[in-house]
Design a protein around this motif. Structure first.
Motif, mmCIF file in Angstrom:
data_model
loop_
_atom_site.group_PDB
_atom_site.id
_atom_site.type_symbol
_atom_site.label_atom_id
_atom_site.label_comp_id
_atom_site.label_asym_id
_atom_site.label_seq_id
_atom_site.Cartn_x
_atom_site.Cartn_y
_atom_site.Cartn_z
ATOM 1 N N SER A 1 0.848 -1.202 0.000
ATOM 2 C CA SER A 1 0.000 0.000 0.000
ATOM 3 C C SER A 1 0.875 1.240 0.000
ATOM 4 O O SER A 1 1.789 1.361 0.814
ATOM 5 C CB SER A 1 -0.880 0.031 1.257
ATOM 6 N N ILE A 2 0.598 2.125 -0.914
ATOM 7 C CA ILE A 2 1.367 3.370 -1.010
ATOM 8 C C ILE A 2 0.439 4.519 -0.598
ATOM 9 O O ILE A 2 -0.635 4.689 -1.193
ATOM 10 C CB ILE A 2 1.867 3.596 -2.464
ATOM 11 N N PRO A 3 0.845 5.289 0.410
ATOM 12 C CA PRO A 3 -0.029 6.391 0.844
ATOM 13 C C PRO A 3 -0.082 7.507 -0.200
ATOM 14 O O PRO A 3 0.841 7.647 -1.017
ATOM 15 C CB PRO A 3 0.632 6.878 2.139
ATOM 16 N N ALA A 4 -1.129 8.307 -0.140
ATOM 17 C CA ALA A 4 -1.253 9.460 -1.045
ATOM 18 C C ALA A 4 -0.056 10.380 -0.839
ATOM 19 O O ALA A 4 0.512 10.455 0.252
ATOM 20 C CB ALA A 4 -2.552 10.199 -0.740
ATOM 21 N N GLY A 5 0.341 11.049 -1.899
ATOM 22 C CA GLY A 5 1.485 11.952 -1.765
ATOM 23 C C GLY A 5 1.613 12.834 -2.982
ATOM 24 O O GLY A 5 0.683 12.949 -3.795
ATOM 25 N N ARG A 6 2.781 13.452 -3.080
ATOM 26 C CA ARG A 6 3.080 14.321 -4.220
ATOM 27 C C ARG A 6 4.462 13.957 -4.715
ATOM 28 O O ARG A 6 5.341 13.675 -3.903
ATOM 29 C CB ARG A 6 3.088 15.791 -3.792
ATOM 30 N N ASP A 7 4.658 13.971 -6.020
ATOM 31 C CA ASP A 7 5.996 13.638 -6.522
ATOM 32 C C ASP A 7 6.863 14.896 -6.478
ATOM 33 O O ASP A 7 6.432 15.953 -5.995
ATOM 34 C CB ASP A 7 5.917 12.995 -7.919
ATOM 35 N N GLU B 1 7.709 16.919 -8.625
ATOM 36 C CA GLU B 1 7.183 18.061 -9.401
ATOM 37 C C GLU B 1 5.938 18.635 -8.744
ATOM 38 O O GLU B 1 5.295 19.505 -9.313
ATOM 39 C CB GLU B 1 6.764 17.530 -10.774
ATOM 40 N N ASP B 2 5.562 18.034 -7.608
ATOM 41 C CA ASP B 2 4.362 18.425 -6.870
ATOM 42 C C ASP B 2 3.078 17.863 -7.475
ATOM 43 O O ASP B 2 1.983 18.336 -7.190
ATOM 44 C CB ASP B 2 4.273 19.959 -6.738
ATOM 45 N N THR B 3 3.209 16.850 -8.333
ATOM 46 C CA THR B 3 2.021 16.197 -8.901
ATOM 47 C C THR B 3 1.397 15.318 -7.819
ATOM 48 O O THR B 3 2.075 14.435 -7.286
ATOM 49 C CB THR B 3 2.429 15.298 -10.093
ATOM 50 N N PRO B 4 0.117 15.543 -7.497
ATOM 51 C CA PRO B 4 -0.483 14.710 -6.448
ATOM 52 C C PRO B 4 -0.886 13.332 -6.979
ATOM 53 O O PRO B 4 -1.210 13.186 -8.155
ATOM 54 C CB PRO B 4 -1.734 15.507 -6.061
ATOM 55 N N TYR B 5 -0.814 12.340 -6.112
ATOM 56 C CA TYR B 5 -1.364 11.028 -6.454
ATOM 57 C C TYR B 5 -2.135 10.516 -5.234
ATOM 58 O O TYR B 5 -1.752 10.793 -4.087
ATOM 59 C CB TYR B 5 -0.273 10.036 -6.906
ATOM 60 N N PRO B 6 -3.221 9.762 -5.483
ATOM 61 C CA PRO B 6 -4.011 9.257 -4.357
ATOM 62 C C PRO B 6 -3.349 8.019 -3.760
ATOM 63 O O PRO B 6 -2.418 7.463 -4.362
ATOM 64 C CB PRO B 6 -5.342 8.876 -5.027
ATOM 65 N N ALA B 7 -3.836 7.583 -2.604
ATOM 66 C CA ALA B 7 -3.360 6.310 -2.044
ATOM 67 C C ALA B 7 -3.669 5.214 -3.067
ATOM 68 O O ALA B 7 -4.702 5.258 -3.742
ATOM 69 C CB ALA B 7 -4.080 6.028 -0.738
ATOM 70 N N PHE B 8 -2.757 4.277 -3.231
ATOM 71 C CA PHE B 8 -2.993 3.194 -4.198
ATOM 72 C C PHE B 8 -2.228 1.946 -3.765
ATOM 73 O O PHE B 8 -1.457 1.981 -2.801
ATOM 74 C CB PHE B 8 -2.583 3.642 -5.611
ATOM 75 N N LYS B 9 -2.459 0.869 -4.497
ATOM 76 C CA LYS B 9 -1.714 -0.362 -4.236
ATOM 77 C C LYS B 9 -0.795 -0.667 -5.406
ATOM 78 O O LYS B 9 -1.202 -0.543 -6.576
ATOM 79 C CB LYS B 9 -2.669 -1.527 -4.011
ATOM 80 N N TYR B 10 0.422 -1.052 -5.055
ATOM 81 C CA TYR B 10 1.423 -1.490 -6.037
ATOM 82 C C TYR B 10 1.414 -3.016 -6.010
ATOM 83 O O TYR B 10 1.490 -3.621 -4.935
ATOM 84 C CB TYR B 10 2.776 -0.925 -5.606
ATOM 85 N N PHE B 11 1.290 -3.631 -7.184
ATOM 86 C CA PHE B 11 1.303 -5.092 -7.282
ATOM 87 C C PHE B 11 2.541 -5.539 -8.055
ATOM 88 O O PHE B 11 2.809 -5.016 -9.151
ATOM 89 C CB PHE B 11 0.064 -5.607 -8.020
ATOM 90 N N TRP B 12 3.259 -6.475 -7.486
ATOM 91 C CA TRP B 12 4.412 -7.098 -8.150
ATOM 92 C C TRP B 12 3.998 -8.530 -8.463
ATOM 93 O O TRP B 12 3.800 -9.342 -7.559
ATOM 94 C CB TRP B 12 5.636 -7.089 -7.225
ATOM 95 N N GLU B 13 3.815 -8.825 -9.754
ATOM 96 C CA GLU B 13 3.359 -10.156 -10.151
ATOM 97 C C GLU B 13 4.503 -10.942 -10.772
ATOM 98 O O GLU B 13 5.103 -10.481 -11.747
ATOM 99 C CB GLU B 13 2.210 -10.033 -11.169
ATOM 100 N N GLN B 14 4.820 -12.060 -10.189
ATOM 101 C CA GLN B 14 5.755 -13.002 -10.826
ATOM 102 C C GLN B 14 4.872 -13.989 -11.583
ATOM 103 O O GLN B 14 4.252 -14.871 -11.004
ATOM 104 C CB GLN B 14 6.614 -13.682 -9.761
#
Ligand SMILES: C[S@@+](CC[C@H](N)C(=O)[O-])C[C@H]1O[C@@H](n2cnc3c(N)ncnc32)[C@H](O)[C@@H]1O
Length: 273
Positions: A162-168, A170-183
């Motif tokens: 789980s990745i919390p909401a944040g800003r990159d 460049e100050d681009t906002p992104y919402p909280a999301f899930k990162y999936f690593w699929e083997q």
């Protein structure tokens, strides 16, 4: 409303930690050359975030980023180098080149992170790459690469974070999301592994197979042998410890000659010229 966010922004938020990388480089240089590293070549640089943060970390530092994919380099220039002052930007050089043939002034440090060199699936090609890295370093230079392993690395499985909401940057906002690593596949005959990255979240336009990789899952001993064959004189292995209290790795990278009982791990190799 679901937000559409560039896949590079989501990738960086999920897998990159340039402060940890730079702290490790400094630790490696305290252990080996015993001086501060100033020049970095970031191979397979993609968005060149590490090269960008390297020059931002010290006004004496210079960086070269190497990637053969022009659209990604253009994105890096527009969205990452643009966040630097003009003076800092002049200390980063992006080269659209194949890392197998690239030529830059000799540097203190070459980094190949997030397993990108695993794209080379033939022994001869990886050896050619390691030889080219060796000759791209100054006399007391160091090559740093990472790898993953353990029995779980050979399993068909998906893990999520789980990745919390944040800003990159460049100050681009992104919402909280899930990162999936699929083997998705692992072939025991040639150690090839097919992996995908997906991003999903309640407030995010989902990205399935945002990135896909067909790699060879090189073992640590194969890599150490090839690095020695390429000329490197000493190779240190850095692993994170385990925190029983948190049921996860403790985030502290230490040099180790023994590492037992882990189902999955990420390690860094420091190869000294
Ligand atoms: C997984 S991304 C790495 C991004 C970033 N360096 C990181 O640490 O997360 C791999 C990158 O390697 C580049 N690449 C693949 N083969 C290459 C080669 N032979 N020479 C240069 N770049 C290459 C791709 O274009 C891609 O941008």
């Amino acid at each position: 409303m679901k937000r559409s966010v560039d896949r590079h922004v989501l990738y960086e938020a999920s897998v990159q930690g340039t402060d940890v990388d730079i702290a490790l480089f400094e630790k490696i240089f305290r252990s080996g050359p015993k001086r501060a590293p100033l020049t970095l070549r970031e191979d397979f640089c993609g968005t060149a975030l590490l090269a960008r943060d390297w020059v931002a970390s010290d006004p004496r530092r210079l960086a070269w980023g190497v990637d053969l994919h022009r659209p990604t380099l253009n994105w890096a220039r527009k969205h990452r180098l643009s966040t630097l002052s003009e003076a800092d930007r002049e200390r980063v050089h992006l080269l659209e080149e194949n890392v197998l043939n690239v030529s830059t002034p000799a540097v203190d440090l070459i980094a190949a992170l997030n397993f990108s060199y695993m794209i080379f699936r033939e022994r001869a090609t990886l050896l050619q790459y390691f030889r080219s890295v060796y000759s791209g370093l100054v006399d007391d230079g160091v090559f740093v690469l990472d790898l993953f392993g353990g029995p779980h690395a050979q399993k068909v499985m998906t893990e999520q974070k789980s990745i919390p909401a944040g800003r990159d940057i460049e100050d681009t906002p992104y919402p909280a999301f899930k990162y999936f690593w699929e083997q998705a596949r692992f072939n025991a005959v040639d150690q090839s592994i097919l992996c995908h990255i997906h991003f999903k979240g309640r407030d995010l336009v989902p990205q399935t197979r945002a990135f896909s990789y067909t790699w060879r899952l090189w073992s640590i001993t194969e890599l150490r042998d090839l690095l020695s064959e390429a000329g490197f004189s000493r190779i240190d292995s850095y692993f994170e410890g385990w925190s029983d209290a948190h049921g996860s790795s403790d985030g502290v990278l230490r040099k180790r000659t023994r590492y037992e009982g882990m189902d999955a791990w990420v390690a860094y190799l420091a190869a000294y010229r």
